[in-house]
Design an enzyme around this catalytic site. Sequence first.
Site, mmCIF file in Angstrom:
data_model
loop_
_atom_site.group_PDB
_atom_site.id
_atom_site.type_symbol
_atom_site.label_atom_id
_atom_site.label_comp_id
_atom_site.label_asym_id
_atom_site.label_seq_id
_atom_site.Cartn_x
_atom_site.Cartn_y
_atom_site.Cartn_z
ATOM 1 N N HIS A 65 -13.638 -41.552 -14.422
ATOM 2 C CA HIS A 65 -13.316 -41.987 -15.781
ATOM 3 C C HIS A 65 -12.533 -43.309 -15.803
ATOM 4 O O HIS A 65 -12.349 -43.899 -16.859
ATOM 5 C CB HIS A 65 -12.567 -40.891 -16.546
ATOM 6 C CG HIS A 65 -11.130 -40.748 -16.200
ATOM 7 N ND1 HIS A 65 -10.655 -39.782 -15.337
ATOM 8 C CD2 HIS A 65 -10.049 -41.431 -16.621
ATOM 9 C CE1 HIS A 65 -9.334 -39.899 -15.243
ATOM 10 N NE2 HIS A 65 -8.947 -40.896 -16.018
ATOM 11 N N ASP A 112 -14.668 -35.405 -11.208
ATOM 12 C CA ASP A 112 -14.073 -36.706 -11.517
ATOM 13 C C ASP A 112 -13.622 -37.393 -10.234
ATOM 14 O O ASP A 112 -12.437 -37.483 -9.922
ATOM 15 C CB ASP A 112 -12.901 -36.515 -12.481
ATOM 16 C CG ASP A 112 -12.446 -37.822 -13.122
ATOM 17 O OD1 ASP A 112 -13.147 -38.836 -12.972
ATOM 18 O OD2 ASP A 112 -11.392 -37.806 -13.782
ATOM 19 N N SER A 217 -4.285 -42.183 -13.156
ATOM 20 C CA SER A 217 -5.603 -41.640 -12.817
ATOM 21 C C SER A 217 -6.164 -42.288 -11.563
ATOM 22 O O SER A 217 -6.021 -43.495 -11.342
ATOM 23 C CB SER A 217 -6.571 -41.859 -13.969
ATOM 24 O OG SER A 217 -6.264 -41.048 -15.065
#
Length: 275
Positions: A65, A112, A217
């Site tokens: 992402h 992810d 992230s």
Amino acid sequence: MMTPLVAGMFALALVAPGEGIIGGREAAPHSRPYMASIQAVEGDGAKHECGGFAVAERWVVTAVHCLPTGANGRKVVLGAHSLTQAEDTKQTFDILELHNHPHFDPDNYNNDIALIKLDRPFNATEAVGTAAFLRAGATEPGVGAEVETAGWGSTDNLGSRPDTLKEAVMGVLSSARCRRSDYFGRKFTDNMICAHKLCSEPCDGPHKIEDTCDGDSGGPLLYNGVVVGITSNGGKKCGQIKKPGIYTTISHYTQWMDQVMGLQPASVIITHHNP
């Protein structure tokens, strides 16, 4: 807790905001030589967007992402402590290849994980190196295990960003808890670990939670110095009791990683079994 970090204007329309560290502390400079900063070029400068970590001399792991629509001119910086200060330890790379996991699900962030191939091998120094990570079949950290993470993400829900690398210590929560309807429900899958700071009940004060947030992230979750997870997503706010950080379980993807990197497992990855 954290929301996932997104890259680019188009991605903002598709993906909720990203990850950062709440309640952590500054890391000792260059004590985590595997840390990567993924940056978007802005004029004569660059802006940190996501984290990552080096696993081989030309390969960095991050989250899908972070770059859902491609590299789009982004750079990878290794050897950084301060994002803004000139440091002779920094090495900056173009992204030669981006491999997003083919089964990434934008609805719940399952799978992810992404691999970035740098345009050239890095120069190994005290400030730049690789991280060992857990391989398939090794023992995962159990409930209550102390894990740690690091990043340049937001330090509060107002989006305040640190200039230097921060780190945090947290505890692994049970999958059963994170599957509860008041936590993540069905969005929490078998490919995920959830964690936040170990604390005593009621554990509801603003300074009792350590968590990842916007900008973290793609960074690593480590257990005994070995990467076990990749910072992925969580709630719309960081540091919430019932929205702990979610991390992609890296050991579920080692076969895919080996195939993408084209390397034999023993040549690049350290297998770690807990005693």
